[in-house]
Write a protein that holds these residues in place. Sequence first.
Motif, short mmCIF file in Angstrom:
data_model
loop_
_atom_site.label_atom_id
_atom_site.label_comp_id
_atom_site.label_asym_id
_atom_site.label_seq_id
_atom_site.Cartn_x
_atom_site.Cartn_y
_atom_site.Cartn_z
N LYS A 68 25.44 59.60 30.06
CA LYS A 68 25.08 60.22 31.34
C LYS A 68 23.60 60.11 31.67
N LYS A 69 22.82 59.50 30.76
CA LYS A 69 21.38 59.46 31.02
C LYS A 69 20.80 58.04 31.00
N SER A 70 21.56 57.10 30.46
CA SER A 70 21.05 55.72 30.39
C SER A 70 21.85 54.83 31.34
N VAL A 71 21.22 53.74 31.76
CA VAL A 71 21.94 52.82 32.65
C VAL A 71 22.02 51.41 32.05
N SER A 135 30.42 59.55 38.99
CA SER A 135 31.00 60.88 39.21
C SER A 135 30.50 61.87 38.14
N LEU A 136 30.48 61.40 36.88
CA LEU A 136 30.04 62.29 35.80
C LEU A 136 28.58 62.71 35.97
N VAL A 137 27.74 61.72 36.33
CA VAL A 137 26.32 62.03 36.54
C VAL A 137 26.17 63.02 37.69
N LEU A 138 26.91 62.76 38.78
CA LEU A 138 26.83 63.65 39.95
C LEU A 138 27.27 65.06 39.58
N HIS A 143 26.34 70.68 38.57
CA HIS A 143 26.87 71.85 37.86
C HIS A 143 26.20 72.20 36.55
N ASP A 144 25.42 71.28 35.98
CA ASP A 144 24.84 71.55 34.68
C ASP A 144 23.34 71.83 34.84
N SER A 145 22.98 73.10 34.73
CA SER A 145 21.57 73.47 34.97
C SER A 145 20.66 72.90 33.88
N GLY A 146 21.24 72.62 32.69
CA GLY A 146 20.41 72.11 31.59
C GLY A 146 20.29 70.59 31.63
N TYR A 147 20.89 69.97 32.63
CA TYR A 147 20.90 68.51 32.68
C TYR A 147 19.52 67.95 33.03
N VAL A 148 19.02 67.05 32.19
CA VAL A 148 17.71 66.43 32.47
C VAL A 148 17.95 65.23 33.38
N HIS A 149 17.40 65.31 34.58
CA HIS A 149 17.66 64.28 35.59
C HIS A 149 17.13 62.91 35.16
N THR A 153 14.76 55.41 39.84
CA THR A 153 15.27 54.03 39.91
C THR A 153 16.61 53.91 39.18
N TYR A 154 16.80 54.77 38.16
CA TYR A 154 18.09 54.73 37.46
C TYR A 154 19.20 55.26 38.37
N ASN A 155 18.84 56.31 39.11
CA ASN A 155 19.81 56.83 40.08
C ASN A 155 20.15 55.76 41.12
#
Length: 761
Positions: A68-71, A135-138, A143-149, A153-155
Motif C-alpha cells: 500500500k506504500k510502494s509503487v 482501491s486499497l490505497v484510497l 479510513h486509516d488515520s495512521g496511514y502514512v501518505h 508522484t506515487y499517487n
Amino acid sequence: MMAESLNGEGTMAMPGQGQKTSYTLPAMRYVNIVLTVVFIDGIASVVLWLAGGDSDYFIDSVASFQFKKSVFDLVLLAFLKVSVHAPSIAYLEAIAIQQIDYPYNPRQKTIASLINAVNILISLGGLAFSVTKGSLVLYSVLHDSGYVHMHATYNALLVCAVVLSLIETGLILYSFQAMRRLKHLFNDDGVEVDKEGNPVKKAVSIKRLVSLAKPEFPMLLGGTLSLFFSSGTQIVAPLYFGKVVDAAQHSMDELNRTILILLVIYVGGSLFSMARSWLFTLAGQRVVARLRKHLFMSIMIGSLVLMFSLNASLTGVLLSVVPIVSLSAVQYGKFMKKLRQQFQDRLGDAGTQAEESLSSIRTVRTFSAEHKVANLYGADVDKSYQVGKKLAAAGGIFEGGVGMMVAGSIVLVLWYGGKLVHENYQNPGSGVTPGIFTSFLLYTLQVAMAFALMSALYGDFMQAVGASVRIFDLMDRKPKVPNEKGEILAQLDGRIEFKSVDFTYPSRPESKVITNLCLTVEPGEMVALVGPSGGGKSTIVNLIERFYDPDDGYITLGGQDLRDLDPMWFRQKISMVSQEPTLFACSIKDNIAYGRQATLEEVISVAMEANAHEFISSFEEGYETKVGERGVRLSGGQKQRIAIARALIMDPTILLLDEATSALDAESEHLVQEAIDRAMKGRTVVVIAHRLSTVRNASKVVVIDKGVIGEQGTHEELIRKGGVYKRLVLRQLEAGSVVDDLINLEPQSNECPQKTAPLTG
Ligand SMILES: Nc1ncnc2c1ncn2[C@@H]1O[C@H](COP(=O)(O)OP(=O)(O)OP(=O)(O)O)[C@@H](O)[C@H]1O
C-alpha cells in the motif's frame, strides 16, 4: 513483401493480381495507437517512480516493499506490458496481413488466438491489479488515520496506472476486431474488393434502412414521444381495469374514483395516439411506420413488469413460450430476407427481359419471335412466382405457428389463473383476487398481441432488408470514371494524343483490345481510322470520350492528361455522331437541344446546317414532332441529320464520327454527307471512315488492325506503299475502274465515283 508492407504504410499490389488490387494500411494504424499508449504507460511509470522524492525513498520502496506504500510493482507491471504487448501486437498485424493471401492457415490462426489470449490475460490482470491497489490505497487514505501518505508522484503513478490499464484493456480487447479490418482489401479507388478484385457488396442492415428516414427526424422525435406517452397509458390501463373490479366489491366512492382515473388514462392515451399517428403519417415513411409498430416492445416490457408485480408465477407461465417464438422468429427473419432477395432478383430478370423485348419489338416481329420472348418472360415470371409461393407458405406457417403458441399460452394462463382465483375463493389470501386476474388477463392479451405482431413485423422487416439489397447495391456502385471533378482549361485547342496506350475491356479481361497505341491528332486535322471489323476503331473513340481509362499509357487532350480534366466539361467540347444515332422519345427540337439549353432560332440554324430543316418543316408539327422511342418514326438518313444538328449545337472543338455503312439511298447519303462535310470544317475530327471521299480528304489515314496501328499516312502515301491499306482497298472495292482510280492516284472529285463496299468490315 510483407516486411515492406509493415515498414511502410500505403498501398501494395496483390501478388499475381496486376496493379489493380491492393491492400491499404490505414494512415492511423491500430498497432501504432496501441504501441503509443503502452509506451506512454511504461515511460510515465518509470519517470514518476524515479521522480518520487529523494533517492532513498524510491530505493526503500523496492528494498522494503509494501503493497500500500510502494509503487515498484506498478513499474514492473508497465514494463511487462511494454515487453509483451509491443511485439505481440505488431506480430498480430503481420499475421493479419498474411492472412489476406493465405486465409486458411490453421497454424497461424492458432498462434494469433494464443497471442490474443495472452494479451487479454495480461491486460485484464494488470487492470485488476492496479484497480485493487488503487482501491486499497484510497480506502487507507480515507479510513486509516495512521496511514502514512505516499509521495504525490506515487499517487500520480497509481492514477496513471489505473487509467492507462483501462485504456490498454479496451484497446487489446478491440484489437481482434481491428486486425480483422486489415483483412479487408481496397482497390485504388478506395472501394472494398474481394480477392478477385470485385467490389464487395455491403451488407444491408436494418440500421442502414432506417437511416433513410433521417430527414424526418424532428417529426419522428415528436411522434416517438407521443408514442411513449400513449404506450404508457396502454400499460397502466389494464391495472385500473382490475382495480375497478376490486373497487366494485368495496365501495361506490372508490369505484367512482377509479373509473375517473381510468377515463383520464383513456382520453390522454387517445390524444397521444392521435399525435403519434399524425406525425408518423406526416413523416410518410414506411420504415417509420414499421418503427412505430416496433415500439410495441415498450408496451410489452412495461406490461410484463406490471404483470410480474401482480403475479410472478402466472407471468412465468405466459413467458414460457417466448424463447420458442423468439428463436423461430429469428430463423424465419433470416429465411425471409434470403427469399425476398431472390424474389426481387427474379422480378428484376423478368423486367429486363420485358424491357429488352419491347424496345426491340421490330426485331422480335421480323423473326416472328413473339412466342419465344413471351415464353422467356413467362419463364422468368414463373421463377419469381416459385419464390413467391415459398414466401407465402413460409409467412402462413410462421403466422399460424405463432398464433397457435400464443393462443396456447393464453389458455394456459386462463387455466392457471382460474385455479389461483379458485384457491383464493376457498382460502382467501392464498391465490389472486378476481380483479388482479382481470388485469392480468388484459395484460396477457396485450402482450400476446404485441408479441405476435412483433414477430411478424420482424419477418416483414427482414423482407424489406432483403428487397433493398438490390437498391443499395446500385446506390453503392461507383463509376470507375468519375463524372465530374477535374481541371477545366481556359481554352481547348483540340489536340489529341495517345501515348503507348494499352486497353482491355473490364468485361473481357483476357483479351487486350488496344496495344501500345501511339497516335497524334493535331488541332484542325481530320484523321480517318480504317481497318478490319473488330480491330479497335470504336474503342479508340470510346477512349477519347473517356468512357474507359487506359490500362497503361495515357491520352492527352489539349496537352492535358484526360484523367486530370473534368469529364463533364470536356465532353461538352466533344461531339459524337454515330452510325446509328440514338434519339430520345421527345420532340425533334428537344432532341437537337439535348446537350444544352437553346432557343428555337439556334435549333433551326443548326438544323439548316445539318440539311434537316427541310424535312422537319414538312412535318405537320415541325420541330415539335415527336420522334418516337429511339426515333422509330424517322428514316435512317433523317435520324442521322438530327444527330448531326445535335452535335453542331454544342459547337464542339472535336468531332467524333462513325460514318454510316448502311445503304442509305443516294439522295439521303448525299444530304448526310454534305452535312457531315460542313460539320467537319474548322474542327479536329476523328472519323471511323467507310467512304473513299473521306479517306482521300483525311490529313492522315490510320489503319487499325488487332488493336495496333498497321500503317499510317495519307491515302496516297499508303497506296504507294502497297501495304495493308492497299490490300484492304483492293479487296473491298468491287468495281475495276474504281480500283484503277485509286491505285493510279489520279486526282479525284470529293464525290464517291460509285457506290462501293465499305473500307472497313
Ligand atoms: N463493351 C465491350 N466489352 C468487351 N469487349 C468489347 C466491347 N466493345 C468492343 N469489344 C471488343 O473489342 C474489340 C474491338 O472492338 P471495336 O468495336 O473497337 O472494333 P471496331 O474496329 O470499331 O469494329 P467495327 O468496325 O466492326 O465497328 C472487338 O473484339 C470487340 O469484340
